[in-house]
Design a protein around this motif. Structure first.
Motif, PDB file in Angstrom:
ATOM      1  N   TRP A 112       0.852  -1.166  -0.040  1.00 37.80           N
ATOM      2  CA  TRP A 112       0.085   0.010   0.034  1.00 37.80           C
ATOM      3  C   TRP A 112       0.896   1.273   0.006  1.00 37.80           C
ATOM      4  CZ3 TRP A 112      -5.178  -0.364   3.406  1.00 37.80           C
ATOM      5  CH2 TRP A 112      -5.750  -1.648   3.233  1.00 37.80           C
ATOM      6  N   TRP A 113       2.106   1.038   0.309  1.00 38.43           N
ATOM      7  CA  TRP A 113       2.980   2.314   0.514  1.00 38.43           C
ATOM      8  C   TRP A 113       4.023   2.328  -0.475  1.00 38.43           C
ATOM      9  CZ3 TRP A 113      -0.584   2.122   4.529  1.00 38.43           C
ATOM     10  CH2 TRP A 113      -0.728   3.118   5.250  1.00 38.43           C
TER      11      TRP A 113
ATOM     12  N   VAL B 193      -2.944   6.358   7.831  1.00 38.77           N
ATOM     13  CA  VAL B 193      -4.012   6.392   7.004  1.00 38.77           C
ATOM     14  C   VAL B 193      -3.760   5.580   5.838  1.00 38.77           C
ATOM     15  CG1 VAL B 193      -4.081   8.466   5.628  1.00 38.77           C
ATOM     16  CG2 VAL B 193      -6.257   7.214   5.955  1.00 38.77           C
ATOM     17  N   GLY B 194      -4.288   4.701   5.344  1.00 36.74           N
ATOM     18  CA  GLY B 194      -4.183   3.718   4.028  1.00 36.74           C
ATOM     19  C   GLY B 194      -5.433   3.462   3.546  1.00 36.74           C
ATOM     20  N   VAL B 195      -5.381   3.277   2.368  1.00 35.13           N
ATOM     21  CA  VAL B 195      -6.608   2.731   1.390  1.00 35.13           C
ATOM     22  C   VAL B 195      -5.912   1.887   0.437  1.00 35.13           C
ATOM     23  CG1 VAL B 195      -8.287   3.356  -0.221  1.00 35.13           C
ATOM     24  CG2 VAL B 195      -8.000   4.836   1.794  1.00 35.13           C
TER      25      VAL B 195
ATOM     26  N   PHE C  77      -8.871   0.734  -4.535  1.00 34.78           N
ATOM     27  CA  PHE C  77     -10.000   1.268  -4.054  1.00 34.78           C
ATOM     28  C   PHE C  77      -9.787   2.820  -3.717  1.00 34.78           C
ATOM     29  CE2 PHE C  77     -10.801  -2.935  -3.149  1.00 34.78           C
ATOM     30  CZ  PHE C  77     -11.922  -3.288  -3.328  1.00 34.78           C
ATOM     31  N   ARG C  78      -8.791   3.411  -4.252  1.00 32.96           N
ATOM     32  CA  ARG C  78      -8.439   4.661  -4.318  1.00 32.96           C
ATOM     33  C   ARG C  78      -9.027   5.699  -4.991  1.00 32.96           C
ATOM     34  NH1 ARG C  78      -1.925   3.927  -3.078  1.00 32.96           N
ATOM     35  NH2 ARG C  78      -2.217   2.685  -1.099  1.00 32.96           N
ATOM     36  N   LYS C  79      -9.105   7.006  -4.828  1.00 30.26           N
ATOM     37  CA  LYS C  79      -9.924   8.033  -5.302  1.00 30.26           C
ATOM     38  C   LYS C  79     -11.434   7.766  -5.315  1.00 30.26           C
ATOM     39  CE  LYS C  79      -6.236  10.656  -7.391  1.00 30.26           C
ATOM     40  NZ  LYS C  79      -5.875  11.303  -8.522  1.00 30.26           N
TER      41      LYS C  79
ATOM     42  N   GLY D 158     -13.063   8.263  -2.487  1.00 27.63           N
ATOM     43  CA  GLY D 158     -13.684   8.990  -1.261  1.00 27.63           C
ATOM     44  C   GLY D 158     -13.487   8.106   0.064  1.00 27.63           C
ATOM     45  N   ILE D 159     -12.751   7.005   0.063  1.00 26.12           N
ATOM     46  CA  ILE D 159     -12.552   6.029   1.399  1.00 26.12           C
ATOM     47  C   ILE D 159     -11.710   6.816   2.261  1.00 26.12           C
ATOM     48  CG2 ILE D 159     -11.626   4.079   2.445  1.00 26.12           C
ATOM     49  CD1 ILE D 159     -12.651   2.856  -0.552  1.00 26.12           C
TER      50      ILE D 159
ATOM     51  N   ARG E 144     -11.265  10.295   2.549  1.00 20.47           N
ATOM     52  CA  ARG E 144     -12.244  11.290   3.200  1.00 20.47           C
ATOM     53  C   ARG E 144     -13.264  10.955   4.176  1.00 20.47           C
ATOM     54  NH1 ARG E 144     -13.508  16.391   1.715  1.00 20.47           N
ATOM     55  NH2 ARG E 144     -12.402  16.267  -0.388  1.00 20.47           N
TER      56      ARG E 144
ATOM     57  N   THR F 258       3.567  13.650   7.539  1.00 20.56           N
ATOM     58  CA  THR F 258       3.940  12.727   6.559  1.00 20.56           C
ATOM     59  C   THR F 258       5.373  13.107   6.058  1.00 20.56           C
ATOM     60  OG1 THR F 258       3.037  11.376   4.581  1.00 20.56           O
ATOM     61  CG2 THR F 258       3.170  13.926   4.302  1.00 20.56           C
TER      62      THR F 258
ATOM     63  N   ASN G 133       6.663  11.689   0.202  1.00 17.52           N
ATOM     64  CA  ASN G 133       5.323  11.186  -0.068  1.00 17.52           C
ATOM     65  C   ASN G 133       4.159  12.271  -0.579  1.00 17.52           C
ATOM     66  OD1 ASN G 133       2.788   9.827   0.009  1.00 17.52           O
ATOM     67  ND2 ASN G 133       2.827   8.886   1.933  1.00 17.52           N
TER      68      ASN G 133
ATOM     69  N   LEU H  91       1.954  11.957  -2.769  1.00 21.32           N
ATOM     70  CA  LEU H  91       0.441  11.599  -2.732  1.00 21.32           C
ATOM     71  C   LEU H  91      -0.216  12.315  -1.353  1.00 21.32           C
ATOM     72  CD1 LEU H  91      -0.655   8.049  -3.873  1.00 21.32           C
ATOM     73  CD2 LEU H  91      -2.026   9.447  -2.161  1.00 21.32           C
ATOM     74  N   SER H  92       0.345  11.837  -0.457  1.00 22.23           N
ATOM     75  CA  SER H  92       0.253  12.221   0.983  1.00 22.23           C
ATOM     76  C   SER H  92      -0.134  13.738   1.076  1.00 22.23           C
ATOM     77  CB  SER H  92       0.844  11.526   2.122  1.00 22.23           C
ATOM     78  OG  SER H  92       0.129  11.934   3.452  1.00 22.23           O
TER      79      SER H  92
HETATM   80  C1  LIG Z   1      -3.780   8.951   0.663  1.00 20.86           C
HETATM   81  C2  LIG Z   1      -4.752   8.020   0.626  1.00 20.86           C
HETATM   82  C3  LIG Z   1      -5.051   7.685   2.237  1.00 20.86           C
HETATM   83  C4  LIG Z   1      -5.844   8.727   0.136  1.00 20.86           C
HETATM   84  O1  LIG Z   1      -6.988   7.767   0.112  1.00 20.86           O
HETATM   85  P1  LIG Z   1      -8.323   7.928  -1.108  1.00 20.86           P
HETATM   86  O2  LIG Z   1      -9.274   6.934  -0.504  1.00 20.86           O
HETATM   87  O3  LIG Z   1      -7.581   7.483  -2.501  1.00 20.86           O
HETATM   88  O4  LIG Z   1      -8.703   9.288  -1.018  1.00 20.86           O
HETATM   89  P2  LIG Z   1     -10.032  10.432  -1.304  1.00 20.86           P
HETATM   90  O5  LIG Z   1     -10.710   9.365  -2.686  1.00 20.86           O
HETATM   91  O6  LIG Z   1     -11.195  10.158  -0.156  1.00 20.86           O
HETATM   92  O7  LIG Z   1      -9.784  11.419  -1.791  1.00 20.86           O
HETATM   93  C5  LIG Z   1      -9.776  12.793  -1.125  1.00 20.86           C
HETATM   94  C6  LIG Z   1      -9.411  14.056  -1.633  1.00 20.86           C
HETATM   95  O8  LIG Z   1      -7.927  13.776  -1.987  1.00 20.86           O
HETATM   96  C7  LIG Z   1      -7.902  13.785  -3.280  1.00 20.86           C
HETATM   97  N1  LIG Z   1      -6.575  12.762  -3.913  1.00 20.86           N
HETATM   98  C8  LIG Z   1      -6.770  11.648  -3.473  1.00 20.86           C
HETATM   99  N2  LIG Z   1      -5.651  10.979  -3.977  1.00 20.86           N
HETATM  100  C9  LIG Z   1      -4.900  11.927  -4.543  1.00 20.86           C
HETATM  101  C10 LIG Z   1      -3.627  12.046  -5.269  1.00 20.86           C
HETATM  102  N3  LIG Z   1      -2.890  10.745  -5.578  1.00 20.86           N
HETATM  103  N4  LIG Z   1      -3.233  13.399  -5.789  1.00 20.86           N
HETATM  104  C11 LIG Z   1      -3.828  14.431  -5.751  1.00 20.86           C
HETATM  105  N5  LIG Z   1      -5.295  14.467  -4.902  1.00 20.86           N
HETATM  106  C12 LIG Z   1      -5.747  13.322  -4.298  1.00 20.86           C
HETATM  107  C13 LIG Z   1      -9.046  13.541  -4.108  1.00 20.86           C
HETATM  108  O9  LIG Z   1      -9.145  14.096  -5.449  1.00 20.86           O
HETATM  109  C14 LIG Z   1     -10.067  14.118  -3.119  1.00 20.86           C
HETATM  110  O10 LIG Z   1     -10.174  15.432  -3.219  1.00 20.86           O
HETATM  111  P3  LIG Z   1     -11.487  16.201  -3.674  1.00 20.86           P
HETATM  112  O11 LIG Z   1     -12.723  15.391  -2.874  1.00 20.86           O
HETATM  113  O12 LIG Z   1     -11.353  17.271  -3.466  1.00 20.86           O
HETATM  114  O13 LIG Z   1     -11.680  15.576  -5.204  1.00 20.86           O
HETATM  115  C15 LIG Z   1      -4.378   6.777  -0.237  1.00 20.86           C
HETATM  116  O14 LIG Z   1      -3.826   7.228  -1.591  1.00 20.86           O
HETATM  117  C16 LIG Z   1      -3.360   5.991   0.240  1.00 20.86           C
HETATM  118  O15 LIG Z   1      -3.602   5.291   0.997  1.00 20.86           O
HETATM  119  N6  LIG Z   1      -2.160   6.096   0.085  1.00 20.86           N
HETATM  120  C17 LIG Z   1      -0.845   5.384   0.606  1.00 20.86           C
HETATM  121  C18 LIG Z   1      -0.721   5.607   1.991  1.00 20.86           C
HETATM  122  C19 LIG Z   1      -0.371   6.854   2.629  1.00 20.86           C
HETATM  123  O16 LIG Z   1       0.383   7.703   1.600  1.00 20.86           O
HETATM  124  N7  LIG Z   1      -0.748   7.356   3.340  1.00 20.86           N
HETATM  125  C20 LIG Z   1      -0.858   8.624   4.016  1.00 20.86           C
HETATM  126  C21 LIG Z   1       0.225   8.987   4.952  1.00 20.86           C
HETATM  127  S1  LIG Z   1       0.335   7.957   6.271  1.00 20.86           S
END
Ligand SMILES: CC(C)(COP(=O)(O)OP(=O)(O)OC[C@H]1O[C@@H](n2cnc3c(N)ncnc32)[C@H](O)[C@@H]1OP(=O)(O)O)[C@@H](O)C(=O)NCCC(=O)NCCS
Length: 139
Positions: free
Chosen positions: A4-5, A56-58, A62-64, A66-67, A69, A91, A95, A97-98
């Motif tokens: 996931w990371w 937090v991790g998704v 299943f990304r993007k 809304g999980i 959020r 973070t 990272n 993305l984070s």
């Molecule tokens: C970061 C993470 C938790 C986001 O989870 P997600 O379920 O994909 O996020 P959501 O779909 O709920 O998106 C929430 C908002 O972030 C934005 N977003 C999500 N991923 C994005 C990306 N890669 N680049 C830019 N914006 C992004 C979405 O567009 C959304 O904004 P909006 O509602 O205004 O359009 C996921 O990508 C993940 O697990 N990453 C790997 C682990 C990690 O780095 N965790 C964080 C540090 S501990």
């Protein structure tokens, strides 16, 4: 976690004690018995205004959707119940993305003591040579 990371093995950052003592402020989302997202957070013991999101991790598939959020909103609700007005998280500067995710979620980046790639970082936040980008959200 490495899956996931992006291959980073951060398991040592999440010892089981978190899942024993922070259950009320940590959440999972499952779909058909598959773990598709989790958030581990807690209420700061030091600053009674602050709730802290540790991880937090998704699931990559299943990304993007809304999980992330949804997990954050759940934690925000828990913070409000505990009369917290500030949420903090951090973070690694690598990272990106984070960083984008937190900014989309309305977090600002706290001023640090250095910059990496133009982003403010706190150099020794989680130990020596372990710079972190610190996020803050006022709720
Ligand atoms: C970061 C993470 C938790 C986001 O989870 P997600 O379920 O994909 O996020 P959501 O779909 O709920 O998106 C929430 C908002 O972030 C934005 N977003 C999500 N991923 C994005 C990306 N890669 N680049 C830019 N914006 C992004 C979405 O567009 C959304 O904004 P909006 O509602 O205004 O359009 C996921 O990508 C993940 O697990 N990453 C790997 C682990 C990690 O780095 N965790 C964080 C540090 S501990």
């Amino acid at each position: 976690m490495p899956d996931w990371w992006d291959g980073r093995d951060l398991r040592s950052m999440l010892p089981k004690v978190f899942f024993v003592h922070f259950c009320n402020t940590s959440f999972v989302i499952e779909a058909e018995n598959l773990l598709i997202g989790f958030l581990v957070g807690f209420m700061s013991q030091t600053d009674e205004n602050v709730g802290y999101i540790h991880f937090v991790g998704v699931h990559p598939k299943f990304r993007k959707e809304g999980i992330g959020r949804k997990l954050y909103n759940q934690f925000i609700e828990q913070c409000k119940l505990n009369k917290r007005t500030i949420i903090k998280s951090c973070t690694s500067p690598i990272n990106k993305l984070s960083i984008s995710f937190h900014q989309r979620m309305g977090f600002t980046i706290e001023a640090g003591d250095d910059e990496i790639d133009g982003i403010p970082v706190t150099l020794n936040y989680l130990g020596d040579n372990n710079p972190k980008v610190i996020f803050r959200l006022d709720i």
